[in-house]
Design an enzyme around this catalytic site. Structure first.
Site, short mmCIF file in Angstrom:
data_model
loop_
_atom_site.label_atom_id
_atom_site.label_comp_id
_atom_site.label_asym_id
_atom_site.label_seq_id
_atom_site.Cartn_x
_atom_site.Cartn_y
_atom_site.Cartn_z
N HIS A 84 0.85 -1.19 0.00
CA HIS A 84 0.00 0.00 0.00
C HIS A 84 0.88 1.24 0.00
O HIS A 84 1.81 1.35 0.81
CB HIS A 84 -0.91 0.05 1.23
CG HIS A 84 -1.75 1.30 1.27
ND1 HIS A 84 -2.92 1.43 0.55
CD2 HIS A 84 -1.56 2.49 1.89
CE1 HIS A 84 -3.41 2.63 0.75
NE2 HIS A 84 -2.61 3.30 1.55
N ASP A 163 -15.32 2.67 7.28
CA ASP A 163 -14.23 3.54 6.81
C ASP A 163 -14.67 4.39 5.63
O ASP A 163 -14.32 5.57 5.54
CB ASP A 163 -13.01 2.70 6.40
CG ASP A 163 -11.93 3.57 5.80
OD1 ASP A 163 -11.39 4.42 6.53
OD2 ASP A 163 -11.65 3.44 4.60
N ARG A 170 -14.25 12.94 6.91
CA ARG A 170 -12.97 13.57 7.23
C ARG A 170 -12.54 14.53 6.13
O ARG A 170 -11.98 15.59 6.39
CB ARG A 170 -11.88 12.50 7.43
CG ARG A 170 -12.01 11.73 8.73
CD ARG A 170 -11.17 10.46 8.70
NE ARG A 170 -9.79 10.75 8.34
CZ ARG A 170 -9.03 9.96 7.58
NH1 ARG A 170 -9.53 8.84 7.08
NH2 ARG A 170 -7.79 10.28 7.31
N SER A 185 -7.82 3.93 8.89
CA SER A 185 -8.49 3.88 7.60
C SER A 185 -7.76 2.93 6.65
O SER A 185 -8.37 2.03 6.05
CB SER A 185 -8.54 5.29 6.99
OG SER A 185 -9.01 5.24 5.66
N LYS A 189 -8.88 -1.62 5.99
CA LYS A 189 -9.13 -2.24 4.68
C LYS A 189 -8.10 -3.31 4.38
O LYS A 189 -8.44 -4.38 3.85
CB LYS A 189 -9.12 -1.16 3.59
CG LYS A 189 -10.25 -0.15 3.69
CD LYS A 189 -10.37 0.71 2.45
CE LYS A 189 -9.24 1.70 2.31
NZ LYS A 189 -9.33 2.86 3.18
#
Length: 425
Positions: A84, A163, A170, A185, A189
């Protein structure tokens, strides 16, 4: 058990700690609509200002995971590893990385997103390939992981729905920068996705979400702890995003550059980061004696890429779309490039049509910026520095405005920092 959300807001506002039961309740109640957006916005602001400890962040993350489904790749014949990135300009690393790692019998379930603002989205890039589709059923995804070894696709709506709702809130309430909320967040996931190993690429610099090394290190440490606590082998690299990655920013342009890397060429910084992250992903599942550079050079990674694209109805041989209009920006003086601001390049590419201001906005596959020089290079006055691409000629004016002051020059060759700034495990 029911709580009064105002009590939770006051507790966090005054620097107190939320209990496990309070966290479980407020996430569930917000997902169901029993807690309103204005109340969750107040709590998010209190978290931004007061922070959370490791136990609170872990519980918050687990509550978001529990709001939806969890995937399980245990039936696959090979281990799973994922990557990620926190997002940057020209960050096309997922495209060559997923097939490269899959060469070594590791499954890569890369559930990706779309771009927002100045950072590009992996799915937007791949959708510039004729026929390619982002939406896969779970059955299609599992079959592709089993047969090809790599998949890049959209995350299903069932993963961490809390989320999705909180992320949108947000974005409109000035609470995006809260590290506990960023970390939970991302990790809710990734943990729900079910991978056994995760490598985080945390960007640092002008084109990144985190501008300072201290900020980025805190975020990386928080996410590594969350992954470790959840039983996912997690490591983070801190990487430089003061300058765009590679020589392109924009959807089809970045696909073209990624294919160059898979063909054994491409810019040195893209190749270096792709290989570094590949080694980290493979080491996380116990594969340490591997030559990832050889798999790029000899075409094995390209073979997986072609199968991966074709499995999602894309044509790996189809020509990529080309913009109707180009505009060249030239060097104002001779010397060495000292600075090329990543944020400015990202905003300019966005204004050309490569990105979106709102999630529902369309993007141009062809829009973006092609760089002809990077910091450290010697340039002559009038030499092309970058080419702007778009299908909408009137976009050039505002795109050029974004680039004002983005380039710095020096007489002597500057010292160019490396791409990897640190590692946290």
């Amino acid at each position: 058990m029911n709580f009064d959300v105002v009590d939770l807001i006051r507790t966090k506002r005054d620097g107190g700690k939320l209990s496990d039961a309070e966290i479980d309740w407020v996430i569930d109640a917000y997902t169901r609509g029993a807690v309103g957006d204005e109340q969750m916005a107040a709590l998010a602001m209190a978290i931004l200002l007061r922070g959370m400890d490791r136990a609170e962040i872990a519980r918050w993350t687990n509550a978001m995971i529990a709001s939806g489904e969890r995937m399980d790749f245990g039936a696959l014949r090979r281990p799973t590893a994922d990557k990620h990135s926190t997002g940057g300009v020209g960050d096309k690393i997922t495209l060559p990385l997923a097939p490269l790692v899959a060469v070594f019998e590791v499954a890569v379930p890369q559930l990706s997103g779309r771009g927002l603002g100045h950072t590009g989205g992996t799915l937007d890039k791949l959708e510039s390939i004729p026929g390619w589709r982002a939406a896969l059923s779970n059955e299609e995804m599992f079959r592709q992981l089993d047969e090809v070894g790599a998949v890049i696709c959209a995350a299903g709506s069932g993963l961490a729905p809390a989320d999705k709702k909180l992320y949108a809130l947000r974005d409109t309430t000035g609470t995006v920068e809260a590290i506990p909320l960023i970390a939970s967040s991302i990790m809710s996931k990734k943990i729900a996705e079910g991978t056994s190993a995760l490598v985080l690429d945390v960007k640092v610099g002008s084109g990144a979400f985190m501008k300072s090394l201290d900020q980025a290190s805190e975020l990386a440490r928080t996410m590594v702890d969350l992954g470790t606590d959840a039983g996912v082998k997690t490591v983070a690299l801190l990487t430089n995003m003061d300058t765009p990655l590679g020589l392109t920013a924009g959807n089809a342009l970045e696909v073209r550059e990624s294919v160059e890397v898979l063909a054994g060429g491409g810019p040195a910084d893209v190749v270096e980061l792709t290989c570094t992250l590949a080694r980290e992903m493979l080491a996380a599942v116990g594969k340490t004696d591997v030559d990832v550079e050889a798999a790029l050079a000899d075409g094995r990674a390209m073979d997986v890429w072609r199968r991966m694209i074709a499995a999602q109805d894309g044509d790996p041989d189809a020509p990529l779309p080309v913009a109707k209009h180009q505009h060249t920006v030239t060097a104002e003086r001779s010397g060495h490039l000292e600075r090329l601001d990543a944020y400015a390049v990202g905003v300019s590419a966005w204004r050309l049509g490569a990105g979106r201001a709102r999630k529902e906005d369309p993007v141009q596959a062809v829009a973006g910026i092609e760089l002809h020089a990077k910091p450290g290079d010697e340039v002559r006055a009038g030499q092309p520095l970058m080419t702007l691409h778009t299908d909408t000629e009137e976009r050039f004016e505002r795109a050029l405005e974004a680039l004002e002051g983005a380039v710095g020059y020096a007489e002597a060759a500057p010292e160019v920092p490396g791409i990897v700034l640190g590692r946290i495990d």
